[in-house]
Design a protein around this motif. Structure first.
Motif, PDB file in Angstrom:
ATOM      1  N   TYR A  20       8.229  19.195 -10.987  1.00 24.52           N
ATOM      2  CA  TYR A  20       8.174  16.838 -10.558  1.00 24.52           C
ATOM      3  C   TYR A  20       7.507  16.848 -11.744  1.00 24.52           C
ATOM      4  CZ  TYR A  20       9.391  18.726  -5.547  1.00 24.52           C
ATOM      5  OH  TYR A  20       9.519  19.054  -4.498  1.00 24.52           O
ATOM      6  N   ILE A  21       7.205  15.529 -11.247  1.00 19.22           N
ATOM      7  CA  ILE A  21       6.423  14.653 -12.505  1.00 19.22           C
ATOM      8  C   ILE A  21       5.555  14.512 -11.746  1.00 19.22           C
ATOM      9  CG2 ILE A  21       6.374  12.721 -14.428  1.00 19.22           C
ATOM     10  CD1 ILE A  21       9.342  12.986 -14.529  1.00 19.22           C
ATOM     11  N   PRO A  22       4.345  14.883 -12.699  1.00 13.73           N
ATOM     12  CA  PRO A  22       2.920  14.491 -11.478  1.00 13.73           C
ATOM     13  C   PRO A  22       2.730  13.342 -11.596  1.00 13.73           C
ATOM     14  CG  PRO A  22       2.216  16.545 -13.346  1.00 13.73           C
ATOM     15  CD  PRO A  22       4.007  15.641 -13.575  1.00 13.73           C
ATOM     16  N   LEU A  23       2.178  12.935 -10.431  1.00 12.82           N
ATOM     17  CA  LEU A  23       1.464  11.673  -9.922  1.00 12.82           C
ATOM     18  C   LEU A  23       2.738  10.882 -10.023  1.00 12.82           C
ATOM     19  CD1 LEU A  23      -1.980  11.524 -12.101  1.00 12.82           C
ATOM     20  CD2 LEU A  23      -1.806  12.525  -9.836  1.00 12.82           C
ATOM     21  N   ALA A  24       3.826  10.975 -10.284  1.00 15.30           N
ATOM     22  CA  ALA A  24       4.809   9.798  -9.967  1.00 15.30           C
ATOM     23  C   ALA A  24       5.112   9.355  -8.385  1.00 15.30           C
ATOM     24  CB  ALA A  24       6.444  10.893 -10.471  1.00 15.30           C
ATOM     25  N   PRO A  25       5.275   8.153  -8.293  1.00 16.32           N
ATOM     26  CA  PRO A  25       5.025   7.816  -6.622  1.00 16.32           C
ATOM     27  C   PRO A  25       6.339   7.796  -6.245  1.00 16.32           C
ATOM     28  CG  PRO A  25       5.204   5.664  -8.312  1.00 16.32           C
ATOM     29  CD  PRO A  25       4.774   7.276  -9.314  1.00 16.32           C
ATOM     30  N   VAL A  26       6.734   8.003  -4.894  1.00 18.58           N
ATOM     31  CA  VAL A  26       7.750   8.401  -4.341  1.00 18.58           C
ATOM     32  C   VAL A  26       8.159   7.101  -3.522  1.00 18.58           C
ATOM     33  CG1 VAL A  26       8.752  10.156  -2.665  1.00 18.58           C
ATOM     34  CG2 VAL A  26       6.616  10.735  -4.445  1.00 18.58           C
ATOM     35  N   PHE A  27       7.104   7.322  -2.396  1.00 23.90           N
ATOM     36  CA  PHE A  27       7.536   5.923  -1.635  1.00 23.90           C
ATOM     37  C   PHE A  27       6.012   4.818  -1.599  1.00 23.90           C
ATOM     38  CE2 PHE A  27       9.589   8.774   0.919  1.00 23.90           C
ATOM     39  CZ  PHE A  27      10.821   7.388   1.359  1.00 23.90           C
ATOM     40  N   THR A  28       6.584   3.821  -2.053  1.00 28.14           N
ATOM     41  CA  THR A  28       5.339   3.273  -1.987  1.00 28.14           C
ATOM     42  C   THR A  28       5.793   1.280  -1.164  1.00 28.14           C
ATOM     43  OG1 THR A  28       6.109   1.850  -3.878  1.00 28.14           O
ATOM     44  CG2 THR A  28       4.746   3.388  -4.265  1.00 28.14           C
ATOM     45  N   SER A  29       5.231   0.487  -0.629  1.00 28.71           N
ATOM     46  CA  SER A  29       4.949  -0.535   0.110  1.00 28.71           C
ATOM     47  C   SER A  29       4.375  -1.622   0.153  1.00 28.71           C
ATOM     48  CB  SER A  29       6.001   0.204   1.683  1.00 28.71           C
ATOM     49  OG  SER A  29       6.181  -1.001   2.122  1.00 28.71           O
ATOM     50  N   ASP A  30       4.633  -2.929   0.018  1.00 28.43           N
ATOM     51  CA  ASP A  30       3.869  -3.648   0.594  1.00 28.43           C
ATOM     52  C   ASP A  30       3.871  -4.927   0.996  1.00 28.43           C
ATOM     53  OD1 ASP A  30       3.950  -5.786  -1.938  1.00 28.43           O
ATOM     54  OD2 ASP A  30       4.668  -4.475  -2.720  1.00 28.43           O
ATOM     55  N   GLY A  31       3.515  -5.607   1.809  1.00 32.14           N
ATOM     56  CA  GLY A  31       3.609  -7.188   2.235  1.00 32.14           C
ATOM     57  C   GLY A  31       2.367  -8.249   2.684  1.00 32.14           C
ATOM     58  N   LYS A  32       2.794  -8.829   3.419  1.00 34.05           N
ATOM     59  CA  LYS A  32       2.362  -9.924   3.896  1.00 34.05           C
ATOM     60  C   LYS A  32       2.352 -10.373   4.964  1.00 34.05           C
ATOM     61  CE  LYS A  32       2.497 -13.742   0.699  1.00 34.05           C
ATOM     62  NZ  LYS A  32       3.330 -12.787  -0.463  1.00 34.05           N
ATOM     63  N   MET A  33       1.577 -11.485   5.820  1.00 29.29           N
ATOM     64  CA  MET A  33       2.035 -12.000   6.162  1.00 29.29           C
ATOM     65  C   MET A  33       1.229 -13.536   6.007  1.00 29.29           C
ATOM     66  SD  MET A  33       1.611 -12.613  10.874  1.00 29.29           S
ATOM     67  CE  MET A  33      -0.061 -12.228  10.895  1.00 29.29           C
ATOM     68  N   GLN A  34       1.504 -14.659   5.471  1.00 27.26           N
ATOM     69  CA  GLN A  34       1.074 -15.489   5.480  1.00 27.26           C
ATOM     70  C   GLN A  34       1.350 -16.824   6.395  1.00 27.26           C
ATOM     71  OE1 GLN A  34      -0.654 -16.563   1.907  1.00 27.26           O
ATOM     72  NE2 GLN A  34      -1.297 -18.627   3.006  1.00 27.26           N
ATOM     73  N   LEU A  35       0.634 -17.490   7.143  1.00 30.45           N
ATOM     74  CA  LEU A  35      -0.035 -18.300   7.401  1.00 30.45           C
ATOM     75  C   LEU A  35      -0.625 -20.104   6.967  1.00 30.45           C
ATOM     76  CD1 LEU A  35      -0.825 -15.894   9.837  1.00 30.45           C
ATOM     77  CD2 LEU A  35      -0.365 -17.721  11.558  1.00 30.45           C
ATOM     78  N   ASN A  36      -0.097 -21.304   7.734  1.00 31.15           N
ATOM     79  CA  ASN A  36      -0.330 -22.472   6.685  1.00 31.15           C
ATOM     80  C   ASN A  36      -0.950 -23.425   7.974  1.00 31.15           C
ATOM     81  OD1 ASN A  36      -0.230 -21.504   3.954  1.00 31.15           O
ATOM     82  ND2 ASN A  36       1.398 -21.189   3.778  1.00 31.15           N
ATOM     83  N   PHE A  37      -0.869 -23.844   8.256  1.00 28.93           N
ATOM     84  CA  PHE A  37      -1.264 -24.887   9.365  1.00 28.93           C
ATOM     85  C   PHE A  37      -1.391 -26.279   9.314  1.00 28.93           C
ATOM     86  CE2 PHE A  37      -2.607 -21.084  11.959  1.00 28.93           C
ATOM     87  CZ  PHE A  37      -1.545 -20.448  12.461  1.00 28.93           C
ATOM     88  N   LYS A  38      -0.401 -27.146   9.935  1.00 30.71           N
ATOM     89  CA  LYS A  38      -0.981 -28.636   9.167  1.00 30.71           C
ATOM     90  C   LYS A  38      -2.816 -29.092   8.662  1.00 30.71           C
ATOM     91  CE  LYS A  38       4.172 -30.364  10.594  1.00 30.71           C
ATOM     92  NZ  LYS A  38       4.033 -31.193  11.620  1.00 30.71           N
TER      93      LYS A  38
END
Length: 754
Positions: A641-659
């Motif tokens: 194993y390679i120390p501290l190597a990330p395995v699963f990562t994910s990022d995301g967002k929900m953006q709302l822009n109203f009139k």
């Protein structure tokens, strides 16, 4: 003021009168023009319409078009996916000259406008959408806009972030090459670590676009571009002048201003500055202070010649609590936000001057040159092992350096279009980078003031000469690209501590071939296969301290990507790639201890997947998932194993822009558990954190509330398996040392535009 309007009115009547006279005389013109982008490159498939008629023309692979029967006083509309529509009034005879340039500016604010088919295999579309729709409040947030790139801070706000991408714990930049308008950000042979990329000198308010490439496939990028490369491009002009202020928990204060100095058809200039301070959430106040200044001038000297000049400077200072051992928190010695040595911290500064020139030689060729000078100072105090080496004075170390960087690059592009569906593009370029590093040192200290032992002290000169050529053939829906890059790096080190040491030098060269095939299967599906070789250089002190290390001065990395960009529906975009990267054996310089650690060959494979969904104009959804399998090649299974190597990562967002001017963002970051050592007997625990933003804009006034760690979860931003000894311990202990992530915190931003 009345005379001004009268003059405009008279001018319009004059144009109209001339137009009528030409119409009666039966005289008309044809426009032979070229539609270009901000880099003076031709835009293909742009539509040029004569307003008030059904006449239109489409640009070819060079951006050329011909529109007949055009009179003075007419107007033409030019539009292309991903660019702002522009209307041009044909009010003088110069428009009827051959090869008149018409420039468009990028504008990918809606997913429906994103174009999937094209000749680029990077996922730049997603990055541009994120930058446009999501307000970015720090240079660190800019980095996170690159899908799959995670950042973490573990030694005060002023230190460069720790980076993670494609199964790499990249430290501070060893395997990702960062640049700003072509100027490299990474520092080679740095006092703290190879490729150190401190991005704090960049103001997010002046960033216009992000270009990135995962893997070693971009021929214009050389050293450190193995896991990928990221280039940030600044704005040529501010839309509006502005001033903003922030105030929040933990004595968070920030004021930012940007002012348009000059704005007309041929010249644009602006200035920007900010001041930031915070104590942050640690029990020992961080007292982080940073000040930034930036200015840029863009001048169109002639229709075929553009020049940009920019200058920036920044300074910062901070205290840090550093990484703390789990046992000290478990036994109640300190809290999660406490410190073992609260005299850690540092200060740094960087000043840059950049010059860019773009010359359009003719309709099919251009020449672009970029030059820069950078002056940099760095001082960092750290204590990772506490009292392991010295039970009386402690193990604090001081890393420092002062350097000047000079560099430049010139690139020639030529495009040949035989017919509408066949285009060949040639690119050739070359340049240099020279680092003059003085008094780069490592010392043992106590409380930042007492120097106990000078471990290293020397001067480094490092020169990188490079050149590259590439060819790209587009035939109907197929794009074939082949490229070759050559780099030569010369290392020089003078040990100032060793009186009998003779200065040494070493020079090595590498050839880096690249090949990619892109197929636009339909108007909504793009498939690509990429392969290429990249490299990252090792520290000059390492290479010139032992003869047996010289063969690996420039260890190579071989990568392959198989991927797709698929616009499933008008408002749903999918990006996906299967990838593999094999890295040669290399020797890594550990600046914290001043020693060399060998690292054998490694291989990484995995997949990236991203979804972008905009069901309505006011709702934007994004999610990115990354998996990587990182292993050492030469080690036995279970110990590789390679120390501290990330395995699963994910990022995301929900953006709302109203009139009505209301906007909101709910985002998340996830990193799974990962091995902290070679046999995975110790884990670095993962985390899931949410942030929230709510704001309101009315005309030129914006107010925004920002919440970090919305649900106040306990999470560790960085983790290391470290052997250390506390003051009252008789024996050292090896365990996880961590920097806690931010708890629930909020701040308010108010912005005025004028």
């Amino acid at each position: 003021m009345k005379n001004h309007y009268l003059f405009l009115s008279e001018r319009k009547w004059l144009v109209l009168l001339v137009s009528i006279l030409f119409s009666f005389s039966g005289f008309s013109h044809g426009i032979n023009g070229i539609v270009i982008d901000q880099e003076s490159q031709g835009i293909q498939h742009a539509k040029v319409t004569l307003i008030g008629s059904a006449k239109y023309s489409m640009t070819n692979g060079l951006g050329e078009f011909v529109l007949t029967d055009v009179h003075l006083g007419d107007s033409i509309l030019i539009e292309s996916q991903g660019y702002q529509k522009r209307t041009f009034l044909i009010d003088n005879e110069s428009y009827f000259e051959k090869n008149v340039l018409f420039q468009l500016f990028e504008n990918s604010t809606e997913l429906s406008e994103v174009k999937v088919t094209g000749n680029r295999t990077t996922l730049t579309q997603s990055a541009n959408i994120n930058l446009t729709l999501q307000p970015v409040r720090s240079s660190q947030e800019l980095l996170t806009l690159v899908p799959g790139l995670f950042v973490a801070q573990h030694a005060g706000g002023g230190k460069a972030e720790q980076l993670f991408l494609r199964g790499f714990d990249i430290d501070h930049g060893t395997d990702v090459a960062f640049s700003l308008d072509g100027m490299p950000v990474n520092m080679v042979s740095h006092a703290h670590g190879q490729g150190y990329a401190d991005f704090h000198f960049v103001m997010p308010e002046v960033i216009d676009k992000i270009n990135f490439e995962k893997g070693p496939y971009d021929v214009t990028k050389g050293d450190l571009a193995t896991a990928g490369s990221v280039d940030f491009q600044t704005k040529e002009q501010l839309t509006k002048s502005f001033v903003s202020g922030e105030y929040g928990m933990f004595n968070h204060k920030k004021i930012t201003a940007g002012v348009k100095v000059l704005e007309n058809q041929r010249n644009n200039a602006y200035l920007a500055a900010d001041y930031f301070q915070t104590d942050n959430y640690f029990e020992s106040p961080q007292d982080f202070k940073r000040i930034n200044f930036y200015g840029k001038y863009t001048g169109v000297i002639s229709p075929n010649f553009k020049i940009t000049v920019s200058a920036s400077t920044f300074q910062s200072s901070w205290n840090a609590s550093g990484q703390i051992p789990e046992r000290a928190v478990a036994n109640g010695m300190i809290s999660r936000f406490g410190a073992i040595d609260n005299t850690e911290g540092g200060n740094t500064s960087r000043t840059n001057i950049q010059l860019g020139v773009i010359q359009k030689i003719n309709a099919s060729s251009s020449l672009k040159s970029d030059f820069f000078v950078s002056m940099y100072d760095f001082s960092l105090f750290s204590n990772f092992t506490f009292f392991l080496e010295d039970s009386i004075n402690g193990d604090q170390i001081h890393q420092y350096e002062s350097r000047k960087i000079y560099g430049g690059k010139t690139e020639y592009k030529k495009t040949i279009s035989w017919k509408e569906n066949t285009t060949f593009s040639f690119t050739g370029g070359g340049g240099f980078r020279y680092d003059d590093i003085n008094n780069i040192g490592l010392a043992q200290t106590t409380g930042r003031t007492q120097l106990r032992n000078q471990i290293q002290l020397g001067d480094i000169n490092e020169t990188n000469l490079f050149g590259y050529v590439s060819g790209k053939l587009e035939v109907n829906r197929i794009v074939l690209s082949a490229a070759l890059r050559a780099d030569n790096v010369t290392f020089y080190y003078n040990d100032l501590k060793d009186t009998v040491y003779q200065p040494k030098s070493l020079s090595q060269a590498v050839l880096l071939p690249k090949l990619s095939l892109l197929y636009n299967a339909t108007d909504n599906v793009q498939l690509y296969l990429k392969s290429g070789i990249g490299y990252h250089s090792n520290d000059a002190r390492v290479l010139l301290s032992s003869d047996n290390l010289k063969k690996k001065a420039l260890p190579l990395a071989l990568g392959t990507d198989l991927g797709t960009t698929w616009k499933i529906t008008k408002n749903l975009l999918f990006n996906g790639a299967l990838w593999y990267l094999l890295s040669e054996q290399e020797f890594v310089y550990v600046g914290d201890a001043g020693v060399v650690e060998p690292s054998g060959r490694s291989q990484r494979l995995g997949f990236d997947a991203g979804l972008t969904f905009q069901p309505t104009k006011w709702l934007f959804l994004y999610s990115n998932l990354n998996y990587s399998h990182a292993r050492s090649v030469a080690e036995p299974k279970g110990q590789n194993y390679i120390p501290l190597a990330p395995v699963f990562t994910s990022d995301g967002k929900m953006q709302l822009n109203f009139k009505k001017g209301i906007f909101a963002t709910l985002s998340y970051r996830y990193m799974g558990d990962r091995a902290a050592n070679e046999d995975r007997s110790v884990l670095a625990k993962g985390y899931f954190v949410n942030d929230f933003t709510l704001g309101y804009q009315h005309k030129s006034f914006v107010i925004t509330g920002i919440v970090n760690n919305l649900f106040n979860v306990d999470w560790n931003e960085t983790q290391f398996l470290t052997e250390s000894r506390l003051k009252d311990e008789s024996q050292p202990v090896s365990e996880i040392h961590f920097t806690p992530g931010t708890p629930f915190s909020c701040r308010l931003q108010v912005k005025f535009m004028f």
